[in-house]
Design an enzyme around this catalytic site. Structure first.
Site, PDB file in Angstrom:
ATOM      1  N   GLY A 276     -12.187  45.655  94.350  1.00 51.54           N
ATOM      2  CA  GLY A 276     -12.131  44.359  93.694  1.00 51.54           C
ATOM      3  C   GLY A 276     -10.709  43.864  93.589  1.00 51.54           C
ATOM      4  O   GLY A 276      -9.783  44.429  94.181  1.00 51.54           O
ATOM      5  N   ASP A 386     -17.472  40.109  80.379  1.00 49.06           N
ATOM      6  CA  ASP A 386     -17.617  39.968  81.837  1.00 49.06           C
ATOM      7  C   ASP A 386     -18.987  40.454  82.286  1.00 49.06           C
ATOM      8  O   ASP A 386     -19.117  41.273  83.193  1.00 49.06           O
ATOM      9  CB  ASP A 386     -16.514  40.749  82.548  1.00 49.06           C
ATOM     10  CG  ASP A 386     -16.373  40.368  84.023  1.00 49.06           C
ATOM     11  OD1 ASP A 386     -16.965  39.348  84.434  1.00 49.06           O
ATOM     12  OD2 ASP A 386     -15.669  41.090  84.753  1.00 49.06           O
TER      13      ASP A 386
END
Length: 526
Positions: A276, A386
């Site tokens: 990521g 998140d």
């Protein structure tokens, strides 16, 4: 987060055909009685033939558990009433020099249980002493030591376990009732041509005298006698009790006693699973013994001091639907060591080959699991910040767990903290959080509504065809995503409740969990 798998050593499963002893007392249902009629026998009157007085008023109730369940299945192991001799529920192979290996059925003398999740124990079989995981043992000769007793698991979790395609009809477990204090519930897998595989639940009532019954005409002195009888005779149940429901070994609470801040050298990174903006996720091994997932963070992603402080809080969050934080390497580059699940991220799972075969009942059940984990986060006054399919991990039997809770707050990247650009998940973020930085559990609820669209569309990016800036503008003007194809209006209505402009008008996760009803279960009792 990245993907995760189970330990290299396959967890042993517990599946046993019962060869019960003769019951000491039985009566029998009328031959004409149907399973539905056995749901709550004599529910509104006192037993006609009673060996004691009913302790709780029998009543029907369909509901869901919102208690702080922390493991699945949960088996009590705490010392109480001076009991110090325990029996091993599973095999355990030591991971460190201070651990004690033992085999299922081994009797253990507890020396010290005051140091948290790892107890000092002495094996009465091998004569050796060492630390053991407390959730691998139960008091000797107690109901917790019975293989068919699953304790405080939810109705929904029992259904998930019993509806495993490998389970034959008559697979069963006994658990605590969610709706009547002191009562139990017998959950049995069944099959019929109209409904296919389903689960029937029979409430087990308790007498003040200490006995138990499903129907007042058939009473037993113990749960063991009740199970033994119905394993020989269906006698009004949908099927005789044929097999104990199998289950894998539970996760230990941490890697070992005092294994929290660990040396980097104790970890071996074996295969990269994902990458990521802020790091990578690896499959790895700790101490050459234990399969784990390792999230490595790029230097400068967050302050090591702030991370360590947050991690101390995160490791205390324990729930069956939260990915367990095992250990950390707190010097840069920071390593986060978590439990390793087999199917990877929910996003990849939905978009992959297996996603093609998922149907609405399974998708709704996955949503309910996520809501269950977030309801615990809600009760603990914590905020995820998140919540999206990429941060949910999937294990065997479609088990879903919430990962990465709390980490977003610590990221120090300028583009991310400005809440703009490709690194910030605008499309999942509530407007008050994206525009003003007001992250609360209610902004998590908004994100959950977006996650529901990911589930129902098998991983499609939210707001298709719209860029981040356009999403913010349109949402502020009142735009909400329409109902996805083949999504029930009732589920879309739940999404819209999550997307209410006023955060205080959005539902709680406890409410959301209760609204995500199981779609493949035949209601019988409880």
């Amino acid at each position: 987060m990245g993907s995760s798998k189970s330990k290299p050593k396959d967890p042993s499963q517990r599946r046993h055909s019962l060869e019960p002893p003769d019951s000491t007392h039985h009566g029998g249902f009328p031959a004409s009685q149907t399973p539905d009629e056995t749901a709550a026998p004599d529910a509104h009157r006192n037993p006609s033939r009673s060996f004691g007085t009913v302790a709780t008023e029998p009543k029907l109730f369909w509901g869901f558990n919102t208690s702080d369940t922390v493991t699945s299945p949960q088996r009590a192991g705490a010392l109480a009433g001076g009991v110090t001799t325990f029996v091993a529920l599973y095999d355990y192979e030591s991971w460190t020099e201070t651990d004690l290996s033992f085999k299922k059925g081994e009797r253990l003398q507890i020396v010290n249980n005051t140091e948290g999740d790892w107890w000092l124990a002495h094996s009465l079989t091998t004569g050796q002493t060492g630390y053991i995981p407390s959730n691998y043992v139960a008091p000797s000769d107690s109901i917790q030591a019975e293989e068919w007793y699953f304790g405080k698991i939810t109705r929904r979790e029992s259904e998930r376990l019993l509806l495993n395609p490998e389970n034959p009809r008559g697979t069963f477990l006994v658990r605590k009732s969610e709706t009547a204090k002191g009562a139990y519930c017998l959950s049995v897998s069944d099959f019929d041509n109209a409904k296919g595989p389903n689960v029937k639940h029979y409430k087990i009532y308790k007498l003040y005298s200490g006995g138990f019954y499903i129907t007042s005409r058939t009473q037993f002195g113990s749960l063991q006698q009740l199970v033994a009888y119905y394993s020989k005779h269906a006698d009004g149940l949908c099927h005789r009790l044929a097999n104990v429901c199998p289950t894998s070994k539970p996760q230990t609470q941490g890697l070992a006693k005092d294994a929290w801040e660990i040396p980097r050298e104790s970890l071996r990174l074996e295969a990269k699973l994902g990458q990521g903006c802020f790091g990578e996720v690896w499959m790895g091994t700790w101490n050459d013994t234990t399969r784990v997932a390792i999230k490595t963070l790029k230097p400068g992603t967050m302050s090591p001091e702030a991370f360590l402080q947050e991690a101390q809080v995160m490791k205390k969050l324990r729930h069956e639907k939260l990915v367990q934080l095992y250990a950390v390497v707190s010097e840069e580059p920071i390593y986060i060591v978590i439990e390793y699940m087999s199917k990877g991220s929910l996003l990849d799972f939905l978009k992959g080959e297996m996603g093609k075969y998922l149907r609405l009942p399974q998708l709704v059940d996955m949503a309910a699991q996520i809501a269950s984990g977030m309801a615990y986060v809600e009760r603990m006054n914590y905020v995820h910040r998140d919540l999206r399919a990429a941060n949910i991990l999937v294990g065997e039997n479609l088990v879903c767990k919430v990962a990465d809770f709390g980490l977003a707050r610590l990221i120090e990247d300028n583009e991310y903290t400005a809440r703009q650009g490709a690194k910030f998940p605008i499309k999942w973020t509530a407007p008050e959080a994206a525009l003003y930085g007001r992250f609360t559990i209610k902004s998590d609820v908004w994100s959950f509504g977006i996650l529901l669209t990911e589930l129902t569309t098998k991983g499609r990016v939210p707001y298709p065809g719209m860029v981040n800036r356009e999403v913010l503008d349109q949402v502020e003007r009142g735009y909400r995503m329409p109902c996805p194809p083949e999504c029930p209006e009732s589920l879309h209505d739940l999404m819209c409740q999550c997307w209410r402009k006023d955060p205080e008008e959005r539902p709680t996760f406890k409410y959301l969990q209760a609204q995500l009803l199981p779609a493949c279960v035949l209601e019988v009792a409880e």
